[in-house]
Structure formats: C-alpha cells, structure tokens
Design an enzyme around this catalytic site. Sequence first.
Site, PDB file in Angstrom:
ATOM      1  CE  LYS A   1      -8.359  -2.750   4.689  1.00 46.92           C
ATOM      2  NZ  LYS A   1      -7.743  -1.931   3.663  1.00 46.92           N
TER       3      LYS A   1
ATOM      4  CG  ASP B   1      -3.111   4.261   4.008  1.00 48.91           C
ATOM      5  OD1 ASP B   1      -4.145   4.129   4.697  1.00 48.91           O
ATOM      6  OD2 ASP B   1      -2.816   3.496   3.060  1.00 48.91           O
TER       7      ASP B   1
ATOM      8  CD1 TRP C   1      -2.198  -2.079   2.006  1.00 52.38           C
ATOM      9  CD2 TRP C   1      -2.972  -1.268   0.066  1.00 52.38           C
ATOM     10  NE1 TRP C   1      -3.238  -2.872   1.593  1.00 52.38           N
ATOM     11  CE2 TRP C   1      -3.723  -2.407   0.409  1.00 52.38           C
ATOM     12  CE3 TRP C   1      -3.268  -0.596  -1.122  1.00 52.38           C
ATOM     13  CZ2 TRP C   1      -4.766  -2.884  -0.393  1.00 52.38           C
ATOM     14  CZ3 TRP C   1      -4.298  -1.071  -1.920  1.00 52.38           C
ATOM     15  CH2 TRP C   1      -5.035  -2.194  -1.550  1.00 52.38           C
TER      16      TRP C   1
HETATM   17  C1  LIG Z   1      -7.083  -1.669   2.513  1.00 54.76           C
HETATM   18  C2  LIG Z   1      -6.005  -0.674   2.459  1.00 54.76           C
HETATM   19  C3  LIG Z   1      -5.883   0.252   1.403  1.00 54.76           C
HETATM   20  C4  LIG Z   1      -6.780   0.232   0.200  1.00 54.76           C
HETATM   21  O1  LIG Z   1      -8.048   0.678   0.478  1.00 54.76           O
HETATM   22  P1  LIG Z   1      -9.137   0.846  -0.690  1.00 54.76           P
HETATM   23  O2  LIG Z   1     -10.235   1.556   0.051  1.00 54.76           O
HETATM   24  O3  LIG Z   1      -9.508  -0.517  -1.145  1.00 54.76           O
HETATM   25  O4  LIG Z   1      -8.555   1.660  -1.769  1.00 54.76           O
HETATM   26  C5  LIG Z   1      -4.872   1.188   1.471  1.00 54.76           C
HETATM   27  N1  LIG Z   1      -4.019   1.230   2.498  1.00 54.76           N
HETATM   28  C6  LIG Z   1      -4.083   0.343   3.520  1.00 54.76           C
HETATM   29  C7  LIG Z   1      -3.096   0.425   4.642  1.00 54.76           C
HETATM   30  C8  LIG Z   1      -5.074  -0.625   3.529  1.00 54.76           C
HETATM   31  O5  LIG Z   1      -5.158  -1.505   4.542  1.00 54.76           O
END
Ligand SMILES: *Cc1c(COP(=O)(O)O)cnc(C)c1O
Length: 357
Positions: free
Chosen positions: A191, A167, A100
């Site tokens: 999440k 993020d 990511w």
């Molecule tokens: C799941 C995740 C993403 C991607 O998220 P989307 O909403 O599917 O684009 C990005 N960064 C992290 C750390 C994630 O766990």
Amino acid sequence: MKKVHVFNAGPCKLPQQAIDGAIEGLKDFAGTGMSVIEISHRTKQWEAIMDETRQLWKELLEIPDTHEVVFLGGGASMGFLYVAMNFLGKKAAYLETGVWAKKALKEAKGLGEAYALASSADKNYSYIPKGWTCPSDVDYLHITTNNTIYGTQIKEDPTVPVPLIADMSSDIMSRPIDWSKYDLVYGGAQKNVGPAGVFFSIVRKDALGKMSRYIPTMLDYRTHIDKGSMFNTPPVFPIYVMNLTLKWVKEQGGISAIQKRNAAKAELLYGEIDRNSLFVGTAAVEDRSQMNVCFVMSEGNEALQDEFLEFAKAHDIVGIKGHRSVGGFRASIYNACELEDVQALVDCMQEFEKMHK
Ligand SMILES: *Cc1c(COP(=O)(O)O)cnc(C)c1O
C-alpha cells in the site's frame, strides 16, 4: 506511454522514480552486469541494499534501538499469525474495526484466548469504536490503524496499560509513530511502501522470548532478527523496490512533508464529497481516513453509480470502484498519489454534477 490516475487499493500507485529505478536494477544491478533478480542474496552488493533499507526505515520513522526491522514473505495475513505465535501467552484483546482486524483476531483465537474489546460491526465498520477501556490483564491490544476497506483511521497511538500491536498495512510511513507504546508494528508493503511480496515488522526485541509454546523456526521473529531477515532467501525484488520507494519518501522531505501532502489531498477530496450534491461520504467524519476515501451516490441518485464509474474511466481514472462490502466508490490516495491525481477525480465529480443538474 499512456498514464492514468491510479486509485487502486493495493497493489497501488508507486512513485515513478521507484518504478524507473526498478527497471534499471532489473537490467543491471549496481554495475554488476547482473539483474537484481540474478545476483546471489549472499553478496556484499545485496547486503548493502538490505542494510540501507533497514536504515531508511529507522531514519524515516525514528525507530529507536529497542526495536528491530524485519522483512519477510507471506503478507500481512501471515503477520496475523506471527503476532499470536510470538506475543500471545494467555489472553489478548483486539479492536474489531473491519474485516482485516477480524481476520487478525481469528488467527489469535487458534493459539490462545483472544477477544474483541470493542467492535464497529453494528454500522458496517463505518466508525472507530470509542469509550472502551483496555484491561491490564491482557498480553497486548491489537489495533488496525487504517481500515482500508471502510476508510476509517485511528490517527493517534492510543494510550493503554498494555503493549500495543498494530497492523499498519495501509498507513505506515504516513505519520510519526510513538514507539514507546508498541511491541510490534507490521503490515504488507503493497500500500504505502512498495510492491506486493514482502511484509514489514518492527519488533521490540526485549518483548520476545517470553512464550512457553514451541514456535516454528520460520515463525519466530528471533530467527529473522538474528539473521538480518536472511535466514532464508528474502523476497529480493520487492525489497529492492521498497528501498527505492523509501528513498523517494526521504527526497520528498520525509514523513512530515508526506503528512502535509496527504492532508492536502484528503482535504481536497473530502471537501468535494461534502460539497457535491450527488455524493456522500460513508465514514464517520471524525474517523475519516487520509488514505482510503469511501463515498457513495447520495440519496435519490443511486441509479447513477455505474454511469459515474464509466464517466471516470473515460477520464483515465482507475480503481475507484468500492469494495463489495461497502459499495459505491473508494479512492485510495496513498503516499505516491499526487495532488494532480486527486484534482483530476474532483474535476470529474464536478463535471458529472453539472451534467445531472
Ligand atoms: C491489505 C491489508 C491486509 C492484507 O495484506 P496481505 O499482504 O494481502 O496479506 C491486512 N491488513 C490491512 C489493514 C490491509 O490493508
């Protein structure tokens, strides 16, 4: 209805209370005689949900007035682009701690000079790089606080000479945040704070408006701050379920109570991984995530992997197959996961060990 122990990595387990509330709202929203997906987003009933949801964020995470909360469609992956569009003037540094993080960096490279300050790619991202120094001539340092795929986590907000951008898709609402360090915290809801379909951004207002590039209206955070995340039709249903999920967090006793609950779950599961002769953890011990617990069969027991997956499935344990880039198992134990879910998995591991003694 049959209930199973859900360890999915995202979308994932949500509080039962939020799911029940969502069903109610789908039938009759706030006594309007309409479903939450039928009502106009320009009504006072809906505006009240938007206000309350923003307020819950501010209250639970103690977000100061310097920052604003924004909800948008597009997912955390769209967030990668918002970061670069709104904050990358000349140069930005990224901590490359997983796939990511790498994807976030790739988006930035398309809009300016962006580079990996440090990386743990050499050991398949099984640790958080240490000993790096952030230069002061970059616009921001981007970090990924929890590496969902590899089960590593940055547990404290680093101190650096530039603004941080993070993020926090997979560990938001699991610990307090030092907002003085951040220009932006963003992530997908699916999440820890709700269903898929919305991503959150907490933006420092006075850090915006400094770019010389043209920013398309929809990609400009100022648009969405000005319009209270209702410049266009917001993802109403995911926001509604997020509202219910945050109410649940508040009722649990807020972030500090959630943090204690999470610590107990993680301790139980890592304790069993370290004790059980059949399993071994994959992440560096000091960087172990409280959210995603990654482990594999121990040396000599690799052939038992599929059998354990089947065995767990027979015990109503769902979603523990590891990501293909790590293999083995990954149990995602986000906020809504209960200690009894983790206990069920631990019992299963112990029984499996007895069978193979
Ligand atoms: C799941 C995740 C993403 C991607 O998220 P989307 O909403 O599917 O684009 C990005 N960064 C992290 C750390 C994630 O766990």
